[in-house]
Design a protein around this motif. Structure first.
Motif, mmCIF file in Angstrom:
data_model
loop_
_atom_site.group_PDB
_atom_site.id
_atom_site.type_symbol
_atom_site.label_atom_id
_atom_site.label_comp_id
_atom_site.label_asym_id
_atom_site.label_seq_id
_atom_site.Cartn_x
_atom_site.Cartn_y
_atom_site.Cartn_z
ATOM 1 N N VAL A 189 0.153 7.938 -2.670
ATOM 2 C CA VAL A 189 1.880 8.304 -2.690
ATOM 3 C C VAL A 189 2.495 9.083 -1.870
ATOM 4 O O VAL A 189 3.031 8.276 -1.603
ATOM 5 C CB VAL A 189 1.489 9.180 -3.939
ATOM 6 N N GLU A 190 1.812 9.686 -1.088
ATOM 7 C CA GLU A 190 2.615 9.613 -0.177
ATOM 8 C C GLU A 190 2.752 8.975 1.577
ATOM 9 O O GLU A 190 4.034 8.769 2.228
ATOM 10 C CB GLU A 190 1.739 11.163 0.993
ATOM 11 N N ARG A 191 1.247 8.330 1.115
ATOM 12 C CA ARG A 191 1.423 6.798 2.441
ATOM 13 C C ARG A 191 2.671 5.646 1.474
ATOM 14 O O ARG A 191 3.597 4.746 2.846
ATOM 15 C CB ARG A 191 -0.031 6.318 2.556
ATOM 16 N N GLU A 192 2.950 5.844 0.422
ATOM 17 C CA GLU A 192 3.534 5.047 0.068
ATOM 18 C C GLU A 192 5.244 5.117 0.121
ATOM 19 O O GLU A 192 5.811 4.819 0.771
ATOM 20 C CB GLU A 192 3.581 4.409 -1.878
ATOM 21 N N LEU A 193 5.315 6.485 0.075
ATOM 22 C CA LEU A 193 6.947 7.039 0.545
ATOM 23 C C LEU A 193 6.728 6.598 1.850
ATOM 24 O O LEU A 193 8.318 6.670 2.029
ATOM 25 C CB LEU A 193 6.727 8.557 0.081
ATOM 26 N N HIS A 194 6.246 7.303 2.438
ATOM 27 C CA HIS A 194 6.485 6.989 3.929
ATOM 28 C C HIS A 194 6.620 5.429 4.448
ATOM 29 O O HIS A 194 7.269 4.974 5.129
ATOM 30 C CB HIS A 194 5.063 7.743 4.971
ATOM 31 N N ASN A 195 6.001 4.635 3.574
ATOM 32 C CA ASN A 195 6.028 2.711 4.225
ATOM 33 C C ASN A 195 7.508 3.618 3.652
ATOM 34 O O ASN A 195 8.646 2.304 4.151
ATOM 35 C CB ASN A 195 5.288 2.104 3.465
ATOM 36 N N ALA A 196 7.651 3.820 2.239
ATOM 37 C CA ALA A 196 9.891 3.135 2.283
ATOM 38 C C ALA A 196 10.674 3.304 3.239
ATOM 39 O O ALA A 196 11.446 2.885 3.068
ATOM 40 C CB ALA A 196 9.196 3.506 0.521
#
Length: 297
Positions: A110-117
């Motif tokens: 989830v943190e990786r997806e937020l960072h990519n966004a």
């Protein structure tokens, strides 16, 4: 806003930081600090608000932060940092903060997806402006000549259209003279158009001349793309008509198939009736005041 300190800078941003910060910051005065790192598009925005500063100055800085970033350019700001103590403005403190921000540790999915966004939003912000100011289509030569004649009072009526296929503004029709009673018949109500009309009239015994811009946009009968292009091209086209071709627009109107274009409607747009002030409520007389309400026979 007024600048308190300026520094030209060198090729080494670390030496520039040591030469400026934190000595250039006043003890208790909140301020914005813009510092350039490596390139012209890599800026750091620091909002310095000391804990001992007055509450009013803290509120002013917080209220103007969004406007300040918008005026400077959001796409140029790479990092933002909020500082409440001058000790946090040293080079060691800033480098440790920057290292912790750029170097990412282990992250969950989830943190990786937020960072990519967040990275995608930053890339879009760096790619160009944040908002669309309009589409500037080229104006046809015949339309340019007609607009110049309109500005010189040689024409009374000029109507133009947006060519959606060739992406240009073209001339539809011109008239040397046109009575106000015949204007409604010349403006189509099933297709969008840009219309200029030199309206000569008499108001309170004084002859007057004015130039009306009529933007006719029907609610039905035209495609969504056509209506969007007319709406997007209107601002840049009016700017070009006034600045390049010398058309002095007195009033603007936006009409559809149901709106009136009679001479009376034009006069109401140019000379609107004064708005009457609302009348105050008259309170009734209290008991035992004023004339007697019951009389004896």
């Amino acid at each position: 806003m007024t600048p308190n300190y300026e520094f030209a800078g060198t090729a080494n941003w670390r030496d520039d930081w040591k030469a400026c910060l934190p000595e250039c910051v006043d003890a208790y005065e909140p301020c914005f600090i813009l510092f350039r790192l490596n390139t012209i598009t890599e800026w750091v925005l620091i909002t310095f608000v000391d804990d001992r500063a007055p509450v009013r100055e803290k509120m002013l800085l917080a209220a103007t932060c969004a406007t300040f970033k918008s005026e400077f350019g959001q796409c140029y700001i790479e990092h933002e940092k909020h500082v409440t103590d001058q000790k946090d403005l040293t080079l060691d403190s800033f480098e440790s903060w920057l290292k912790a921000k750029t170097e990412l540790g282990p992250m969950s999915e989830v943190e990786r997806e937020l960072h990519n966004a967040q990275q995608e939003r930053a890339a879009i912000a760096h790619a160009g402006p944040q908002h669309m100011k309009g589409v500037a289509f080229p104006v046809d030569r015949n339309a340019e000549e007609a607009l110049r004649k309109l500005a010189q009072q040689q024409l009374s009526f000029v109507q133009l259209s947006v060519d959606t296929l060739n992406e240009a503004i073209k001339l539809e029709s011109t008239l040397d003279s046109l009575e106000p009673t015949a204007l409604a018949s010349k403006v189509p109500r099933d297709k969008p158009r840009y219309t200029f009309y030199n309206f000569d009239h008499t108001w309170e015994g004084v002859p007057q001349k004015c130039t009306l811009f009529i933007y006719s946009l029907p609610s039905s009968g035209s495609s969504i793309k056509e209506r969007m292009l007319y709406s997007s091209c209107k601002g840049p086209f009016l700017s070009a008509a006034q600045n390049q071709y010398g058309v002095m627009i007195t009033n603007k109107m936006e009409v559809d198939a149901r709106d009136d274009l009679s001479e009376k409607a034009l006069l109401e747009v140019i000379h609107p009736l004064p708005v009457e002030a609302p009348k105050q409520f008259s309170r009734p007389a209290p008991p035992r005041a004023g004339p007697r309400r019951i009389t004896k026979v």
